[in-house]
Every structure is written in structure tokens, then in C-alpha cells.
Design an enzyme around this catalytic site. Structure first.
Site, PDB file in Angstrom:
ATOM      1  N   THR A 197      -2.281  10.222 -13.964  1.00 14.57           N
ATOM      2  CA  THR A 197      -1.134   9.949 -14.834  1.00 14.57           C
ATOM      3  C   THR A 197      -1.543  10.160 -16.291  1.00 14.57           C
ATOM      4  O   THR A 197      -0.858  10.861 -17.052  1.00 14.57           O
ATOM      5  CB  THR A 197      -0.634   8.497 -14.634  1.00 14.57           C
ATOM      6  OG1 THR A 197      -0.216   8.363 -13.269  1.00 14.57           O
ATOM      7  CG2 THR A 197       0.521   8.153 -15.558  1.00 14.57           C
ATOM      8  N   ASN A 224       2.888  16.113  -3.485  1.00 14.09           N
ATOM      9  CA  ASN A 224       2.504  14.856  -2.851  1.00 14.09           C
ATOM     10  C   ASN A 224       3.435  14.408  -1.739  1.00 14.09           C
ATOM     11  O   ASN A 224       3.117  13.494  -1.006  1.00 14.09           O
ATOM     12  CB  ASN A 224       2.407  13.754  -3.918  1.00 14.09           C
ATOM     13  CG  ASN A 224       3.599  13.724  -4.833  1.00 14.09           C
ATOM     14  OD1 ASN A 224       3.927  14.715  -5.484  1.00 14.09           O
ATOM     15  ND2 ASN A 224       4.278  12.593  -4.878  1.00 14.09           N
ATOM     16  N   HIS A 284      -8.991   8.475  -6.720  1.00 14.28           N
ATOM     17  CA  HIS A 284      -8.527   7.639  -5.603  1.00 14.28           C
ATOM     18  C   HIS A 284      -7.777   8.415  -4.521  1.00 14.28           C
ATOM     19  O   HIS A 284      -7.473   7.866  -3.459  1.00 14.28           O
ATOM     20  CB  HIS A 284      -7.714   6.437  -6.107  1.00 14.28           C
ATOM     21  CG  HIS A 284      -6.308   6.710  -6.518  1.00 14.28           C
ATOM     22  ND1 HIS A 284      -5.244   6.555  -5.670  1.00 14.28           N
ATOM     23  CD2 HIS A 284      -5.780   7.117  -7.697  1.00 14.28           C
ATOM     24  CE1 HIS A 284      -4.122   6.839  -6.323  1.00 14.28           C
ATOM     25  NE2 HIS A 284      -4.422   7.201  -7.559  1.00 14.28           N
ATOM     26  N   THR A 286     -14.463   2.794 -23.764  1.00 14.92           N
ATOM     27  CA  THR A 286     -15.777   2.688 -23.120  1.00 14.92           C
ATOM     28  C   THR A 286     -15.746   3.364 -21.757  1.00 14.92           C
ATOM     29  O   THR A 286     -14.839   3.111 -20.955  1.00 14.92           O
ATOM     30  CB  THR A 286     -16.174   1.201 -22.986  1.00 14.92           C
ATOM     31  OG1 THR A 286     -16.227   0.655 -24.294  1.00 14.92           O
ATOM     32  CG2 THR A 286     -17.515   1.038 -22.288  1.00 14.92           C
ATOM     33  N   CYS A 317       4.125   6.793  -4.837  1.00 13.51           N
ATOM     34  CA  CYS A 317       3.758   6.706  -6.251  1.00 13.51           C
ATOM     35  C   CYS A 317       4.927   6.196  -7.072  1.00 13.51           C
ATOM     36  O   CYS A 317       4.744   5.752  -8.194  1.00 13.51           O
ATOM     37  CB  CYS A 317       3.336   8.066  -6.786  1.00 13.51           C
ATOM     38  SG  CYS A 317       1.854   8.675  -6.012  1.00 13.51           S
TER      39      CYS A 317
END
Ligand code: PLP
Length: 390
Positions: A71, A155, A205, A244, A332
Site C-alpha cells: 500500500t 488479487n 506477507h 527506523t 483486502c
């Protein structure tokens, strides 16, 4: 429970978990800490992982930018190009069957005055349903077009788009091409060089890696692609995406993609046999069932099946087989009760779109599970049809 919803997400492979663990509790340094060995270890691990991920898609490590998932990668690619002060123009071209993570940023740009063209695909019933004709892309490009965005594999219906031809068209016209390859990477061989894309999104994922880590490939020569930064701060990812670095996630992403590469051919053959067998059994035993999307032997992901169950709502069928996890419409966009926009874009009515099930096989799916799922599905449909006729 039988999990057949591998387009929504996948189980993390235990080998990936094992590779990640030391990076939580032993080597927990910040990859940006340059002055001590904790930081050094983290930085080296990120560099090695970047190399592995780049090699898997035939890119250079400097062309891989880590994000929180596809995304974010899609948003960075689309807004990053469209918001460049020195862009070709304010027109973007994409496809009606794209994921929301592409369509929504485009909608927002349209509200700000950009022009967006969404192309149609081959309609339901065609053996090529979902396929985008590259000629349409050519016809849509104007001298104001700054970006074309087309997914590699869908998808919901698993259709594989002709990206190499679309890239050729874009290149001839001097327009950048972004490709959302989230569902394809790890399932089919992908080379950014052979495809000729300029930007490509993917995520861990969907390929047996952890959630919350993804990447954007950004071409750095012929041409160099420049993006307007979307998340600024500490200057990580060479200033393209601050924050980070998620070191365990990056390490897991690399391990996951490495495993997919090693097992790609054998795994896609195994899943194709299971998927085709499942569909054959369903059409033999359930009257009126039919395939949605392109033919199984055509340009379609080997683990994807989407079926229409005339006059039976997909969700009602799912409620009758609680131990089988499949999906009716895109998981989704599970927060969206509307029938799938992908199926609507194939020309299906809202009712037709609701009467479908998406089945996604995966690495941990066994032949026995597929048989059991077929038993459950056939029984669920039989039960509901019995109710409606009594
Ligand atoms: C084609 C496609 N693009 C983008 C996404 C979003 O990916 P992520 O969950 O990593 O943000 C998904 C699935 O969620 C997808 O299937």
C-alpha cells in the site's frame, strides 16, 4: 481449519521466523547507528537482505527501497511521480481492476485536479476476462501523461497482465510505468529488466513473510526515476522513505523471497494440479458453477480460483462451512461491504459479483485439505439449494 485465502495473506514460513528471531533479541541495533557494533550488524543484515531481494527481481540493490508494505509502495510510486514539480503533465492512466491501494491515491489526485483515465479490461465470459489490451494504454497516453500504473497479477481473478508489452508502449511514448506486482512476486518469475517497468511494488506477507514490510523498486538508469518524498524525517532509504528500518522484517522478507525463488517452479506446478483438480471436481458435482476470470490454462496465477455460484451469495455459503477460510470479494477491502469493484469492472452485476468465491491455495495447502474443502463446499451449496427448494 483449512486456509484457502492466500491472496489475502499467507502464513509466515517457520524458516522465515527462524531467520528473523535473532534480529529481535540479540542483534537489536538500529541500522542507522553508525558508531557501534549493534548498529553495524543491523546495517550489514539490511544490506545483505537488500541484495537478495534485488537479485530475486533482477534489480540492483540501490533500486530497492523498503516500505511498510505494498500500500505504501503504491502510494509512494504514484504520488511520488505525480507530485514532482518537474513532471510531464497532470494525467495518469491506470485500470479499473487495480487494487484500492492504487485506485484510492488516484482518486485523491483527481480531487486535486489531476486527470485520471481508468481503462477497461476484457469482460466476464471472455477466455481472457480481466486482461488489459496494451493498445488501450497506447490510445490513452497523451503528452500530459506522467505515469501509467498496471498491476502484474490481479488479487481476485489471478489474471496476469501483459506488462512487458505495456512497458514497451510506455517507453516508446516516454511515459513511466509503475507495476503493482504484489500478487505475482514469489509466484511467477519476475525480472524488472525483462518486463521493462520503472517502478514496482511488492510486499512480504503475500509470499510467506511477515506483515508490515514491503518494497518499491525504483529504476536508477535509463531513465533514472525521481520521486517526490512522501515520508520525511531521519533520511533512511537514502532520503526516499524515512523511518527506523524494520530490521527483523527486512531479514524475513529476504528469507521469504529466497525460499519462493528456490521453490517457484515445483510449487506452482503442484498448486496448478491441486487448483485444476478442485475446479474439475466442483464443476462435475455442482450444477451451474462456473469460472470467473481467464481460463485456467491461460495467463492466470496457478494458485488462484474464482467461481460463480448462480443465485447463491458467497458469504452465505461461507457461513455454512466455518472451518474453510476462503473469500467472497477482496479480503483486502473487507471493510467495504460493496460487491467487489474488480468483478464489477468485468461487467458483472452487483448480485452476480456477490455470488462468487475466491479461493487461494498456498504453500501449506495439502491435497487432502483441498479434497476436504471441496466436500465442505459441495455440502454447503447442496444444503442451501435444498433449503431454497423446500
Ligand atoms: C494487488 C495488491 N496490491 C496491494 C496490496 C496491499 O498490500 P499491503 O497489505 O502490503 O499493504 C494487496 C493486498 O493487500 C494486493 O493484493
Amino acid at each position: 481449519m483449512i486456509y484457502l485465502d492466500n491472496h489475502a495473506t499467507t502464513r509466515v514460513d517457520p524458516r522465515v521466523v527462524e531467520a528473523m528471531l535473532p534480529w529481535f533479541t540479540e542483534h537489536y541495533g538500529n541500522a542507522g547507528s553508525v558508531v557501534h557494533p549493534f548498529g553495524e550488524a543491523a546495517r550489514d543484515a539490511v544490506a545483505a537482505s537488500r541484495q537478495t531481494i534485488a537479485a530475486a527481481i533482477d534489480a540492483d540493490p540501490e533500486e530497492i527501497f523498503f516500505t511498510s508494505g505494498a500500500t505504501e509502495s503504491n502510494n509512494l510510486a504514484i504520488r511520488g511521480v505525480a507530485e514532482r514539480p518537474k513532471r510531464r503533465g497532470d494525467h495518469l492512466v491506470s485500470v479499473a481492476t487495480e487494487h484500492r491501494a492504487v485506485l484510492d491515491p488516484l482518486d485523491r489526485l483527481a480531487k486535486r485536479g489531476y486527470a485520471v483515465t481508468l481503462l477497461d479490461v476484457e469482460q466476464d465470459g471472455s477466455p481472457l476476462a480481466g486482461w488489459l489490451d496494451p493498445q488501450q494504454v497506447s490510445d490513452a497516453i497523451t503528452d500530459q501523461t506522467c505515469l501509467v500504473s498496471v498491476m502484474l497479477a490481479n488479487n481476485e481473478i489471478g489474471v496476469i497482465e501483459p506488462i512487458a508489452e505495456i512497458a514497451r508502449v510506455c517507453r516508446e511514448r516516454g511515459v513511466l510505468l509503475h507495476c503493482d506486482a504484489t500478487q505475482a512476486i514469489g509466484k511467477i518469475a519476475v525480472s524488472v529488466r525483462e518486463l521493462g517497468v520503472d517502478l514496482m511494488s511488492f510486499t512480504a506477507h503475500k509470499l510467506y513473510g511477515p506483515k508490515g514490510i514491503g518494497a518499491l523498486y525504483v529504476r536508477r538508469r535509463d531513465p533514472i526515476v525521481r520521486l517526490e518524498t512522501q515520508i520525511s524525517g531521519g533520511g533512511q532509504e537514502r532520503g526516499r522513505r524515512s523511518g527506523t528500518t524494520n530490521v527483523p522484517g527486512v531479514v524475513g522478507f529476504a528469507k521469504a523471497i529466497e525460499l519462493c525463488q528456490a521453490e517457484l517452479t515445483s510449487e506452482s506446478q503442484r498448486l496448478r494440479v491441486l487448483r485444476d483438480g478442485l475446479f474439475e471436481r466442483l464443476i462435475a458435482e455442482v450444477e451451474g458453477i462456473r469460472l470467473v476470470g481467464p481460463t485456467l490454462a491461460g495467463d492466470r496465477l496457478a494458485h488462484n480460483l474464482n467461481i460463480a455460484l448462480p443465485a447463491l451469495d458467497g458469504e452465505t455459503v461461507m457461513l455454512r462451512m466455518p472451518d474453510v477460510a476462503v473469500s467472497s470479494g477482496a479480503a483486502c477491502s473487507a471493510t467495504d461491504p460493496e460487491p467487489s469493484h474488480v468483478l464489477r469492472a468485468l461487467g458483472m452485476t452487483p448480485d452476480q459479483a456477490r455470488c462468487t468465491l475466491r479461493i487461494g491455495l498456498g504453500r501449506f495447502t495439502t491435497a487432502e485439505e483441498v479434497e476436504q474443502a471441496a466436500d465442505r463446499l459441495i455440502a454447503a451449496i447442496g444444503g442451501l439449494r435444498g433449503l431454497s427448494s423446500s
